[in-house]
Design an enzyme around this catalytic site. Structure first.
Site, PDB file in Angstrom:
ATOM      1  CG  HIS A  22      -0.768   3.339   3.059  1.00  0.00           C
ATOM      2  ND1 HIS A  22      -2.037   3.035   3.180  1.00  0.00           N
ATOM      3  CD2 HIS A  22      -1.021   4.238   1.955  1.00  0.00           C
ATOM      4  CE1 HIS A  22      -3.016   3.816   2.526  1.00  0.00           C
ATOM      5  NE2 HIS A  22      -2.207   4.615   1.627  1.00  0.00           N
ATOM      6  CG  HIS A  67       1.051   5.735  -2.193  1.00  0.00           C
ATOM      7  ND1 HIS A  67       1.547   6.633  -1.429  1.00  0.00           N
ATOM      8  CD2 HIS A  67      -0.389   5.374  -1.986  1.00  0.00           C
ATOM      9  CE1 HIS A  67       0.406   7.038  -0.668  1.00  0.00           C
ATOM     10  NE2 HIS A  67      -0.711   6.291  -0.861  1.00  0.00           N
ATOM     11  CD  GLU A 127      -1.302   7.423   4.013  1.00  0.00           C
ATOM     12  OE1 GLU A 127      -0.570   7.278   3.089  1.00  0.00           O
ATOM     13  OE2 GLU A 127      -2.672   7.384   4.075  1.00  0.00           O
TER      14      GLU A 127
END
Length: 385
Positions: free
Chosen positions: A207, A135, A344
């Site tokens: 997210h 991420h 996501e």
């Protein structure tokens, strides 16, 4: 805290004179967009934007991490309730959290070995999850302050962040704008746009953790999930794709027809055991470019329904497997394991190292452009029975 109400600040005739028509007809006059000071991070001010539609449903977004803090939508009785996990204060987000509501980037999900090659040049990234990159690294897009501004339409906020060349090891200066639009139909539209001055890789997502029953006080195990995907990308014990694309048929990942998460979340399957629940990337079914229905979630107690539309090739289902009650969120709720689910929308994890996966390369002169819509409604639960 200072609060400015942008929609009701001026009479509608003044807004029209400025070329901005915000809710001047019928029930749309009830819409509002307020901006509130919400604290500071490393000396940078952080504001909260509250978008309220004609029905009173509301989305709240902060400049830190571009985080969606709250999504308040009605249940089947018309009662508003929060359906997103989050915190009451900025300090709680800064102290550390599992990406609640945040924009994740430059590259959402994993890059194996925290490295990739582009045009014959190797790039090393931050190893923030074992030997891998997750991420966006140690200070990804979820941990920076974006610059927000209401749009002229009055139902959206645009957030911009300029990531310098070399940040977290990525090449190129990347200028990104993410626009959140909240409609009277209870649709949260997220438009991602990015440009670079040097070839790089980009993969952005939101997210948010959703709990359509009570915002995270209970688990999501009884949520009924449908995912329009015949295939998925199997992952190894470290949650990194193997490079294979496999059929969901005969696996616990098959949600082509509605199933509760509880039904198979304890399945004796290697990827499920390694992740302690669902953490899987789906290869979405697609007949044409553009937005397509990727998933539907139904919560029978509240009657709330969430549809997910996207133009992305993939979507990660994650079920809050590592929540354990230690994080205390909105209204003093201690979030238990499986108290939220994430959907996501994305390109596939580790795409820069898998040539057979859809490309995530962005070059100068190109625009990264993708859209995802989360649409909230209600159902009696009897449809289709």
């Amino acid at each position: 805290m200072k609060s400015i109400e942008w929609v009701r600040l001026f009479p509608c005739r003044w807004l029209l004179a400025l070329g901005v028509c915000i809710g001047c007809v019928g029930t749309a006059a009830e819409r509002s967009l307020t901006v509130t000071d919400w604290g500071e991070v490393d000396g940078e001010a952080v504001r909260l934007f509250a978008l309220t539609n004609a029905g009173g449903a509301q989305v709240q977004i902060i400049e830190y991490g571009g985080i969606v803090v709250r999504i308040r939508v009605p249940d089947r009785e018309g009662r508003l309730g929060d359906v997103a996990l989050g915190f009451d204060s900025l300090d709680a987000y800064v102290a550390g959290n599992p990406f609640f509501g945040a924009i994740t980037g430059r590259f959402a999900n994993r890059i194996a070995g925290a490295r990739f090659e582009l045009d014959g040049v190797a790039f090393g990234l931050g190893k923030n999850t074992g030997p891998h990159h997750l991420h966006g690294g140690f200070r990804g897009f979820d941990k920076v302050v974006w610059k927000g501004a209401p749009t002229a339409s009055g139902d959206a906020v645009a957030l911009t962040y300029v990531s310098p060349d070399g940040e977290e090891g990525y090449p190129g200066t990347l200028t990104t704008t993410v626009t959140y639009t909240w409609s009277d139909a209870n649709e949260l539209r997220i438009d991602y746009r990015a440009k670079t001055d040097r070839a790089t890789v980009v993969n952005l997502t939101n997210h948010s953790y959703f709990n359509l029953a009570d915002g995270g006080a209970s688990t999501v195990l009884e949520h009924e999930v449908t995912i329009h995907a015949e295939r998925y990308t199997p992952a190894d014990a470290e949650a990194t794709p193997t490079g294979e694309i496999a059929l969901v048929a005969g696996t616990p990942f098959d949600f082509r027809t509605p199933r509760t998460l509880a039904e198979r979340i304890d399945a004796d399957q290697p990827q499920m055991r390694a992740s302690r629940g669902y953490s899987v990337n789906y290869v979405l079914d697609r007949e044409a470019p553009g937005l397509t229905l990727a998933a539907t979630v139904f919560e029978p107690t509240s009657g709330r329904v969430m549809d997910v539309f996207t133009d992305q090739p993939g979507m990660q289902l994650y079920t809050g497997n590592y929540l354990d009650g230690s994080l205390v969120g909105m209204g003093g709720i201690a979030y238990p394991q499986y108290s939220g689910l994430c959907l996501e929308t994305q390109h596939f994890p580790n795409s820069p190292n898998e040539p057979s996966f859809p490309s995530t390369v962005l070059r100068p002169g190109q625009t990264y452009a993708t859209t995802t819509v989360y649409r909230f409604g209600t159902s009696s639960g009897e449809e289709g029975k």
